[in-house]
Design a protein around this motif. Structure first.
Motif, PDB file in Angstrom:
ATOM      1  N   VAL A  31      52.806  36.313 131.547  1.00  0.00           N
ATOM      2  CA  VAL A  31      53.694  36.420 130.388  1.00  0.00           C
ATOM      3  C   VAL A  31      53.340  35.417 129.297  1.00  0.00           C
ATOM      4  O   VAL A  31      53.680  35.608 128.126  1.00  0.00           O
ATOM      5  N   ASP A  32      52.668  34.325 129.663  1.00  0.00           N
ATOM      6  CA  ASP A  32      52.279  33.325 128.662  1.00  0.00           C
ATOM      7  C   ASP A  32      50.862  33.551 128.128  1.00  0.00           C
ATOM      8  O   ASP A  32      50.321  32.709 127.418  1.00  0.00           O
ATOM      9  N   GLY A  33      50.244  34.673 128.497  1.00  0.00           N
ATOM     10  CA  GLY A  33      48.924  35.003 127.991  1.00  0.00           C
ATOM     11  C   GLY A  33      47.765  34.482 128.808  1.00  0.00           C
ATOM     12  O   GLY A  33      46.605  34.670 128.437  1.00  0.00           O
ATOM     13  N   ARG A  34      48.045  33.828 129.940  1.00  0.00           N
ATOM     14  CA  ARG A  34      46.949  33.324 130.776  1.00  0.00           C
ATOM     15  C   ARG A  34      46.387  34.449 131.639  1.00  0.00           C
ATOM     16  O   ARG A  34      47.126  35.309 132.123  1.00  0.00           O
ATOM     17  N   TYR A  35      45.089  34.388 131.858  1.00  0.00           N
ATOM     18  CA  TYR A  35      44.438  35.388 132.702  1.00  0.00           C
ATOM     19  C   TYR A  35      43.160  34.782 133.283  1.00  0.00           C
ATOM     20  O   TYR A  35      42.647  33.785 132.774  1.00  0.00           O
ATOM     21  N   ARG A  36      42.673  35.390 134.346  1.00  0.00           N
ATOM     22  CA  ARG A  36      41.399  34.959 134.936  1.00  0.00           C
ATOM     23  C   ARG A  36      40.290  35.819 134.345  1.00  0.00           C
ATOM     24  O   ARG A  36      40.288  37.038 134.479  1.00  0.00           O
ATOM     25  N   GLY A  37      39.340  35.176 133.688  1.00  0.00           N
ATOM     26  CA  GLY A  37      38.292  35.888 132.977  1.00  0.00           C
ATOM     27  C   GLY A  37      37.122  36.282 133.853  1.00  0.00           C
ATOM     28  O   GLY A  37      37.109  36.049 135.073  1.00  0.00           O
ATOM     29  N   MET A  38      36.097  36.850 133.226  1.00  0.00           N
ATOM     30  CA  MET A  38      34.925  37.318 133.958  1.00  0.00           C
ATOM     31  C   MET A  38      34.130  36.166 134.560  1.00  0.00           C
ATOM     32  O   MET A  38      33.323  36.377 135.467  1.00  0.00           O
ATOM     33  N   ASP A  39      34.341  34.949 134.053  1.00  0.00           N
ATOM     34  CA  ASP A  39      33.722  33.766 134.644  1.00  0.00           C
ATOM     35  C   ASP A  39      34.580  33.173 135.754  1.00  0.00           C
ATOM     36  O   ASP A  39      34.276  32.101 136.295  1.00  0.00           O
ATOM     37  N   LEU A  40      35.676  33.870 136.086  1.00  0.00           N
ATOM     38  CA  LEU A  40      36.635  33.482 137.127  1.00  0.00           C
ATOM     39  C   LEU A  40      37.385  32.192 136.782  1.00  0.00           C
ATOM     40  O   LEU A  40      38.023  31.591 137.642  1.00  0.00           O
ATOM     41  N   LYS A  41      37.322  31.783 135.520  1.00  0.00           N
ATOM     42  CA  LYS A  41      38.100  30.644 135.042  1.00  0.00           C
ATOM     43  C   LYS A  41      39.373  31.140 134.366  1.00  0.00           C
ATOM     44  O   LYS A  41      39.474  32.304 133.981  1.00  0.00           O
ATOM     45  N   ILE A  42      40.338  30.233 134.219  1.00  0.00           N
ATOM     46  CA  ILE A  42      41.592  30.596 133.583  1.00  0.00           C
ATOM     47  C   ILE A  42      41.456  30.456 132.068  1.00  0.00           C
ATOM     48  O   ILE A  42      41.035  29.426 131.558  1.00  0.00           O
ATOM     49  N   HIS A  43      41.798  31.531 131.365  1.00  0.00           N
ATOM     50  CA  HIS A  43      41.802  31.544 129.906  1.00  0.00           C
ATOM     51  C   HIS A  43      43.207  31.906 129.437  1.00  0.00           C
ATOM     52  O   HIS A  43      44.053  32.343 130.218  1.00  0.00           O
ATOM     53  N   SER A  98      39.482  43.907 137.746  1.00  0.00           N
ATOM     54  CA  SER A  98      40.156  42.642 138.072  1.00  0.00           C
ATOM     55  C   SER A  98      39.269  41.426 137.802  1.00  0.00           C
ATOM     56  O   SER A  98      39.066  40.576 138.672  1.00  0.00           O
ATOM     57  N   GLY A  99      38.746  41.350 136.614  1.00  0.00           N
ATOM     58  CA  GLY A  99      37.959  40.182 136.241  1.00  0.00           C
ATOM     59  C   GLY A  99      36.590  40.128 136.867  1.00  0.00           C
ATOM     60  O   GLY A  99      35.985  39.058 136.945  1.00  0.00           O
ATOM     61  N   ASN A 100      36.065  41.273 137.319  1.00  0.00           N
ATOM     62  CA  ASN A 100      34.744  41.293 137.947  1.00  0.00           C
ATOM     63  C   ASN A 100      33.916  42.453 137.400  1.00  0.00           C
ATOM     64  O   ASN A 100      34.440  43.555 137.179  1.00  0.00           O
ATOM     65  N   TYR A 101      32.641  42.188 137.211  1.00  0.00           N
ATOM     66  CA  TYR A 101      31.699  43.279 136.954  1.00  0.00           C
ATOM     67  C   TYR A 101      31.419  43.954 138.298  1.00  0.00           C
ATOM     68  O   TYR A 101      31.117  43.298 139.283  1.00  0.00           O
ATOM     69  N   THR A 102      31.504  45.274 138.334  1.00  0.00           N
ATOM     70  CA  THR A 102      31.332  45.963 139.622  1.00  0.00           C
ATOM     71  C   THR A 102      29.901  46.443 139.851  1.00  0.00           C
ATOM     72  O   THR A 102      29.540  46.778 140.972  1.00  0.00           O
ATOM     73  N   GLY A 103      29.093  46.527 138.800  1.00  0.00           N
ATOM     74  CA  GLY A 103      27.762  47.106 138.957  1.00  0.00           C
ATOM     75  C   GLY A 103      27.816  48.601 139.163  1.00  0.00           C
ATOM     76  O   GLY A 103      26.847  49.207 139.616  1.00  0.00           O
TER      77      GLY A 103
END
Length: 675
Positions: A24-36, A91-96
């Motif tokens: 709800v505060d706009g945080r998400y786990r990005g493709m680098d698996l870090k929190i943005h 879910s924040g991952n490249y699947t190939g």
């Protein structure tokens, strides 16, 4: 009532994905698996772009313009976080998973429709970045203008889809005034010409600059993505006019489409569960077919589009638990239904045109985010009145078989007058939609139409080009290039380089190594290999060309659930010092090493003695792709015949995913070398 239920069920399906992927505060786990964190846009995941760029995202450009901006901002965030825009992310991952770089047409289509609430320059940079990598066949695609079979799996599909994606980059470049980029990508948009075989008139794999053979357009093999040649040979949405020219004109395209819909509905080759909803070889249950029925409009035969669209809408979508003819694929199957039931479809996203089919409802209204409405009315509509007698757009007669995105967005009324028989509406020249590439034309590269890359004694080489007006030039072993006029003969190992030229334009140079097989040696196979994994044909195991790590690149010979039994005849008795055979392991693809390999030798071809047996170790789960050579040493004793027997594993191990489906293993073998 079922039609209406199907429609709103479909609309619901298009809203299930992409998924909001932030707190709800706009945080998400990005493709680098870090929190943005972002509060400027909503961040999403689950972009099934190989499917959804075709109709789902174009639907969003009409009914979800704000979210479309969020989707594109999400693409750019993923580009920042992971280094490339998503192809199929989860879910924040490249699947190939899947092919193409279809975030590109989603952006271009939105931009060209005036949806621009994102960093446009950054978006364009990210689009070009996706198109200039060296992975997934792109290195070869950029160098040769197509992807060779031996370089990358699914080479035909990737070549065709990259070409369309590149066309959308060109259209955005043109709008931005980037003339150099426009020229570069418009040329690349024509690379489909390099996988068109003029003799069969199908899109085919180019294997060592010959055509992958033997060829069966019904065969599902590693040259195509979830499809066969029937189901990919009509995929040139960016240049239907150019495709028609290759075929020979409008009549030829119409005839090919007619053949498509009445062809036998069985496929050959490998089993592909995604090929469903078959009408002939049109496979509505899978995305590569979704534009095909609308192509009749391009040849001024809209009544045939109307017939096929009505058939698909009423027969392949039902109000039942299994009411879709294929995998929903994150809304694409349903987006096709939504568009088509309203009476039009985006055959070429990025063109801003929608091709008219036939409506299913007497009235449908699109409530636009601007507050305006676009209403579609169908007068005299019934299940038998599927044909269009006339059309008006905002009370003005519409004598063309397409409408524009602007027609919809500015609001108004589209009225169809329906009847029970085909009419002359849309049949006159100039009333049809067009997609054509008319500038920065390329020259297709020549191919080896006849000639064995691995030959005995000699082989006659015939060169051809999909463009019969293009001149062909060839070079042997680094000598001077000559103009090709008549077939020539190669009688020793050689390197052949070819290119074509026309109107001061030159194609890429294509080089092929020719191998000479000892004419005294012959091979007899007592096991039948799978055609889709033929390795180059009946002499593949003695042609001197060794298989690569990817079994789908055509150099291995594959056998399913059977022992491999191969006999090499040396022509006369010779002292044998060693016998070596190569095998491939790729357990994820059901390819296992043999349980054991037996090497036998004989002087007369009747009485064999054992040279040796090699037993492979315990089979353990692994995702590693590996190759192993098995060598049998011999002390120079004279033999004429060498027999290799490689024993199959057969039933897959209990720990393997295929075990539950009674799966059977594959054996992949290449090159029997005798010293």
């Amino acid at each position: 009532m079922d039609y209406k239920t199907n429609f709103y069920t479909a609309l619901y399906h298009t809203m299930i994905a992409p998924n909001l992927y932030q707190d709800v505060d706009g945080r998400y786990r990005g493709m680098d698996l870090k929190i943005h964190q972002t509060t400027d846009f909503d961040y999403y995941t689950v972009f099934s772009l190989w499917d959804t760029y075709r109709a789902t995202h174009p639907l969003y450009t009409i009914i979800e313009q704000d979210r479309t901006n969020d989707f594109i901002n999400t693409f750019l965030a993923k580009y920042d976080e992971g280094g490339i825009m998503p192809i199929w992310d989860l879910s924040g991952n490249y699947t190939g998973c899947m092919i193409g770089y279809h975030a590109v047409p989603v952006i271009a289509d939105a931009y060209l429709k005036g949806i621009k609430n994102y960093d446009i320059e950054k978006a364009f940079t990210a689009m070009k970045h996706s198109a200039t990598r060296d992975k997934l066949g792109l290195k070869s695609y950029k160098e040769f203008g197509f992807i060779p079979v031996e370089e990358e799996s699914e080479s035909v599909s990737k070549t065709l889809e990259y070409a369309y994606d590149d066309w959308t980059i060109a259209q955005m470049a043109k709008s931005l005034g980037k003339d150099d980029d426009y020229k570069t990508y418009l040329k690349r948009a024509q690379y489909y010409k390099n996988v068109f075989d003029p003799e069969s008139q199908f899109m085919r794999g180019r294997f060592r600059n010959t055509w992958f053979a033997p060829f069966d357009p019904y065969e599902v093999n590693f040259n195509y993505t979830e499809a066969n040649s029937w189901q990919y040979s009509f995929y040139v949405p960016q240049d239907v006019s150019g495709f028609m020219k290759l075929l020979g004109g409008k009549d030829q395209l119409e005839a090919r489409l007619d053949e498509l819909f009445v062809a036998e509905s069985e496929t050959s080759g490998r089993h592909q569960v995604d090929i469903t909803g078959l009408i002939g070889q049109y496979a509505h249950g899978n995305e590569p077919s979704h534009h095909m029925a609308y192509l009749y409009n391009f040849v001024n035969k809209p009544h045939k589009t109307q017939e096929k669209i009505h058939q698909i809408l009423t027969a392949l979508y039902t109000n039942t638990p299994d009411g879709i003819s294929g995998n929903e694929d994150c809304g694409q199957m349903s987006a096709w239904y939504i568009f088509s039931s309203m009476g039009f479809y985006p055959v070429t996203p990025g063109s801003n045109n929608y091709i008219i089919g036939t409506p299913l409802f007497e009235r449908a209204t699109i409530n636009l985010e601007s507050g305006k409405n676009f209403t579609i009315l169908a007068e005299n509509l019934s299940d038998t009145n599927m044909y269009i007698e006339s059309v008006t757009l905002n009370d003005v007669a519409l004598n063309q078989t397409f409408i524009s995105h602007e027609d919809i967005i500015k609001g108004g009324t589209l009225v169809f007058n329906m009847t029970s028989k085909p009419t002359s509406w849309g049949t006159e020249e100039g009333q049809e939609p067009k997609s054509s590439i008319d500038e920065h034309l390329i020259v297709a590269s020549p191919f080896i139409a006849k000639g064995d890359v691995a030959f005995k004694k000699q082989t006659e080489v015939v060169l051809e080009n999909a463009d019969s007006e293009a001149a062909i030039f060839y070079q042997l072993n680094g000598g001077k290039f000559k103009t090709y006029e008549t077939p020539f003969t190669i009688s020793e190992p050689a390197v052949l380089t070819v290119y074509s030229a026309k109107n001061n334009l030159k194609s890429a140079e294509i080089t092929t190594q020719f191998y000479e097989i000892d004419p005294n040696i012959s091979l007899t196979l007592e096991s039948e290999y799978a055609n889709q994994y033929n390795g180059g044909g009946p002499n593949a195991l003695i042609d001197g060309i060794v298989g690569a790590r990817d079994f789908r690149t055509g150099t291995w010979q594959g056998y399913q659930d059977k022992d491999v039994i191969a006999i090499v005849d040396l022509g006369r008795e010779k002292p044998v010092n060693s016998v070596t055979t190569n095998f491939l392991k790729d357990q994820r693809s059901w390819i296992f090493y043999p349980t054991e390999v037996i090497c036998l030798a004989s002087k007369d071809g009747q009485n064999y003695e054992e040279i040796g047996t090699y037993t492979f170790g315990e089979i353990t789960p692994t995702d590693e792709v590996d190759m192993q050579s098995v060598t049998f040493k011999q002390s120079g004793k004279n033999y004429r015949f060498i027999k290799i027997i490689a024993k199959k594993l057969g039933e897959l191990p209990k720990w393997h995913l295929g075990y539950a489906d009674d799966g059977r293993s594959w054996l992949f073998v290449d090159e029997i070398r005798i010293k």
